[in-house]
Design a protein around this motif. Structure first.
Motif, PDB file in Angstrom:
ATOM      1  N   ASN A   1       3.352   5.759  -5.538  1.00  0.00           N
ATOM      2  CA  ASN A   1       3.444   5.804  -6.948  1.00  0.00           C
ATOM      3  C   ASN A   1       2.033   6.851  -7.493  1.00  0.00           C
ATOM      4  OD1 ASN A   1       5.906   4.298  -7.262  1.00  0.00           O
ATOM      5  ND2 ASN A   1       4.382   2.277  -7.579  1.00  0.00           N
ATOM      6  N   SER A   2       1.160   6.731  -6.859  1.00  0.00           N
ATOM      7  CA  SER A   2       0.247   7.347  -7.026  1.00  0.00           C
ATOM      8  C   SER A   2       0.435   8.814  -6.745  1.00  0.00           C
ATOM      9  CB  SER A   2      -1.043   7.204  -6.133  1.00  0.00           C
ATOM     10  OG  SER A   2      -1.399   5.884  -6.180  1.00  0.00           O
TER      11      SER A   2
ATOM     12  N   MET B   1       0.671  -1.148  -0.001  1.00  0.00           N
ATOM     13  CA  MET B   1       0.001   0.056  -0.096  1.00  0.00           C
ATOM     14  C   MET B   1       0.946   1.221   0.012  1.00  0.00           C
ATOM     15  SD  MET B   1      -3.047  -0.658  -0.472  1.00  0.00           S
ATOM     16  CE  MET B   1      -3.420   1.068  -0.209  1.00  0.00           C
TER      17      MET B   1
ATOM     18  N   ARG C   1       3.560   1.747  -1.261  1.00  0.00           N
ATOM     19  CA  ARG C   1       4.012   1.857  -2.850  1.00  0.00           C
ATOM     20  C   ARG C   1       3.176   2.180  -3.720  1.00  0.00           C
ATOM     21  NH1 ARG C   1       8.053  -2.830  -5.470  1.00  0.00           N
ATOM     22  NH2 ARG C   1       8.531  -1.609  -7.197  1.00  0.00           N
ATOM     23  N   ILE C   2       1.727   1.740  -3.477  1.00  0.00           N
ATOM     24  CA  ILE C   2       0.817   2.382  -4.203  1.00  0.00           C
ATOM     25  C   ILE C   2       0.567   3.678  -4.120  1.00  0.00           C
ATOM     26  CG2 ILE C   2      -1.808   2.014  -4.824  1.00  0.00           C
ATOM     27  CD1 ILE C   2      -1.243  -0.949  -4.357  1.00  0.00           C
TER      28      ILE C   2
END
Lengths: 123, 248
Positions: free
Chosen positions: A18-19, A12, A14-15
């Motif tokens: 990245n977002s 999460m 990382r998500i």
């Protein structure tokens, strides 16, 4: 703008990171729980994105602790969590959370919530 | 039936149901001990039929007490049966409901992983087509850079969509943590029941193992789900808007 991303799930974090990069925010600091987030928080952090359920210190306890610190009293806190019952949402508000995203989220929702809180972050 | 141990109070949030079940089982054990005691008394009063000739009831003081003893034993057995029924009901309303919800959670994990896998595979297919399209543009005598830029943008969107689909991992891990906690709780209850029927069961070994296996309840939401995220987000937005409006 510098973001602090707090989540015990590395996936999460990382998500979310990245977002953020995708919408133009590349300066991020990560923490795996509330305790680590408190240790990493300083005046340079302008925006906090935190999970709720984490070991050692939850996202709500972290937010309450953050609000007692002069440099954390007004920083925008966006909670990103799987919890979504009314009582939980009210608890998060009482803890000092500025806005709330329910997992799983879309990048559009993340952008909308960040955009809405940017004036407070810039202040 | 020789030992009678009071249950230790539970510290966990779900202690109420577990504690009540233990209480019922403890009371059941106490009632069974009373029956055991009554039957021991009956054995002591009754002569050994293998070695002594039967005595007429009217001449035997021990046997004359038999109806009263049986009546007491009957009352105690009825009490035990009532307790067992109550115990069964307690187990049904707590354990079975939890197991049913756990079963649903595990089914949801299966469907969430399948949905995520399908979404990722679909995105992979579309991304592959876009790469083929970029190859075709490159192969043209005069490559259309504008079109290539659009395709590259769409390709980035697809890759990003694949990453977003991986959010299921966080939610399903919370669902599995919840399922694991229910299984550990069931194991603990079974150990408590086993201990009632056999005092030789080493509960300490189990308790240590059970405590080690129990997931930290701070780290997961028992209601975590991948479903209906849009309506749940709408509820959160509505609450934030209403509370802020009322506060203003």
């Amino acid at each position: 703008m510098k973001f602090l991303v707090v989540d015990d799930s590395a996936t999460m974090r990382r998500i979310v990171v990245n977002s953020l990069q995708r919408i133009g925010f590349t300066d991020t600091v990560e923490a795996a729980d509330g305790q680590e987030a408190l240790a990493r928080f300083d005046a340079s952090i302008q925006f906090v994105i935190t999970d709720w359920n984490m070991p050692n210190m939850s996202g709500t306890d972290f937010t309450r602790a953050l609000r007692t610190r002069p440099e954390g009293a007004t920083v925008p806190v966006l909670m990103v969590t799987a919890r979504s019952v009314k009582e939980d949402i009210l608890t998060a508000m009482e803890a000092g959370v500025n806005n709330y995203i329910v997992k799983p989220f879309t990048p559009q929702v993340l952008k909308e919530k960040i955009d809405a809180l940017l004036p407070a972050a810039a202040a | 039936m020789r030992s009678c141990r009071r249950p230790q109070p539970d510290g966990a949030a779900n202690a109420m149901s577990t504690h009540r079940t233990q209480e019922v089982l403890y009371e059941t054990e106490a009632a069974l001990r009373l029956v055991d005691h009554g039957l021991d008394g009956l054995r002591e009063e009754r002569p050994d039929s293998d070695h002594v000739a039967p005595t007429p009831p009217s001449m035997d003081g021990g046997l004359s007490a038999l109806p009263a003893i049986l009546e007491r034993a009957n009352a105690q057995i009825l009490g035990v049966l009532a307790r067992l029924r109550e115990s069964r009901a307690a187990l049904e309303t707590t354990a079975l409901e939890k197991l049913a919800s756990t079963h649903e959670k595990i089914q949801e994990v299966t469907s969430a992983t399948e949905d995520a896998a399908i979404n990722i595979m679909d995105a992979c297919d579309r991304a592959t087509q876009m790469v083929d399209e970029l190859d075709a543009i490159d192969a043209e005598p005069t490559p259309d850079r504008e079109r290539a830029g659009t395709v590259r943008g769409s390709l980035r969107d697809e890759l990003f969509l694949m990453m977003g689909a991986l959010q299921f991992q966080d939610i399903t891990s919370q669902q599995l943590a919840h399922a694991s906690s229910v299984l550990v709780e069931m194991e603990k209850r079974l150990i408590d029941i086993a201990r009632l029927f056999d005092t030789r069961v080493d509960t300490d070994v189990f308790s240590t193992r059970v405590a080690a296996a129990m997931p930290d309840e701070q780290t997961y939401d028992p209601n975590a789900t991948t479903r209906d995220s849009e309506s749940r987000q709408a509820l959160a937005d509505e609450i934030f808007t209403t509370v802020r409006h009322n506060a203003a």
